[in-house]
Design an enzyme around this catalytic site. Structure first.
Site, PDB file in Angstrom:
ATOM      1  CB  THR A   1       4.969   7.834   4.288  1.00  0.00           C
ATOM      2  OG1 THR A   1       5.161   7.473   2.808  1.00  0.00           O
ATOM      3  CG2 THR A   1       3.783   7.177   4.545  1.00  0.00           C
TER       4      THR A   1
ATOM      5  CG  MET B   1      -2.053  -0.972   1.339  1.00  0.00           C
ATOM      6  SD  MET B   1      -3.098  -0.594   2.129  1.00  0.00           S
ATOM      7  CE  MET B   1      -4.420  -1.483   1.948  1.00  0.00           C
ATOM      8  CG  ASP B   2       4.680   3.172   2.158  1.00  0.00           C
ATOM      9  OD1 ASP B   2       3.920   4.190   2.102  1.00  0.00           O
ATOM     10  OD2 ASP B   2       5.910   3.639   2.556  1.00  0.00           O
ATOM     11  CD  GLU B   3       6.654   1.473  -4.957  1.00  0.00           C
ATOM     12  OE1 GLU B   3       7.770   1.467  -6.212  1.00  0.00           O
ATOM     13  OE2 GLU B   3       7.709   1.666  -3.214  1.00  0.00           O
TER      14      GLU B   3
END
Length: 247
Positions: free
Chosen positions: A183, A166-168
């Site tokens: 982030t 998700m972060d990527e």
């Protein structure tokens, strides 16, 4: 690191304010370190010709759902404005000729740096994924297949692997939609376990840009949308990259 990012952002904003009003980037096409056009920006991130390996291409480990949905989105790149993003082994390869803002760049003698989601080199064992981006709507879809090296509970993917994915996807979307670099926060609500080697579809959207921050949301679900695996939100700091000095 987050505090350091804010310190650099504040310093850059102060110096810029001496010359002009602070510039927030609500659209994709303002002048920036990428040049004066969206085409220039994407040409940096999406080189037409490169000798770099693209890890976001089908291989023998992809399940049938992943392959068929990949083909569906490839068709959308021809008519609906979607763009398939390449995935190189390091973010350095995506921003060649550019660098992090002054005060954040670090020197390293490591020759084989890899982005975390490309650190497992055996096909099908780690992060198998591809991201499609829609620049007009500022949203992305990520097709993710977690391999057996990402196991948490027996037979199911570790929650941290989904968080990383998700972060990527957030980060690539934030970068292309509004120069989001770091982030600031990531909040996830897990709903259901993900079987290893199955397809997860992640729908990511840019909700707003405010005060040099990009606010993102994501829903991770099965292909038929009957199972929601997780919902998340993220906030990214908006900073411009700088041109590298000629050697």
């Amino acid at each position: 690191m987050i505090r350091r990012c804010f310190q650099v952002a504040a310093r850059l904003g102060h110096h810029r304010g001496l010359l002009e009003a602070p510039r927030i980037l609500p659209r994709l096409n303002p002048a920036s370190a990428f040049g004066s056009s969206t085409d220039s920006m994407f040409s940096r991130f999406l080189p037409e010709k490169t000798d770099l390996k693209d890890y976001a291409l089908p291989n023998a480990s992809w399940c049938s759902d992943m392959l068929s949905l990949y083909q569906e989105f490839l068709e959308k790149t021809k008519s609906s404005g979607w763009i398939k993003l390449p995935s190189f082994k390091s973010n350095r390869d995506h921003i060649r000729g550019l660098k992090l803002p002054s005060g954040l760049a670090v020197s390293s003698d490591k020759g084989d740096c890899r982005i975390f989601t490309r650190c497992i080199q055996v096909e099908g064992q780690g992060f198998e994924y591809v991201i499609f981006f829609q620049p007009t709507q500022k949203k992305s879809v990520c097709l993710f297949q977690p391999g057996s090296y990402l196991e948490g509970p027996p037979g199911f993917a570790h929650g941290g692997s989904l968080a990383a994915m998700m972060d990527e996807t957030f980060s690539k979307t934030a970068f292309l939609a509004g120069e989001g670099l770091f982030t600031l926060s990531l909040n996830i609500r897990f709903k259901n376990l993900i079987p290893v080697d199955s397809l997860v579809v992640m729908d990511v959207e840019l909700d707003k840009i405010e005060d040099q921050k990009l606010y993102m949301s994501c829903i991770a679900h099965s292909r038929d949308q009957q199972t929601v695996y997780a919902k998340s939100s993220g906030v990214f700091l908006q900073l411009q990259l700088e041109e590298e000095s000629p050697q």
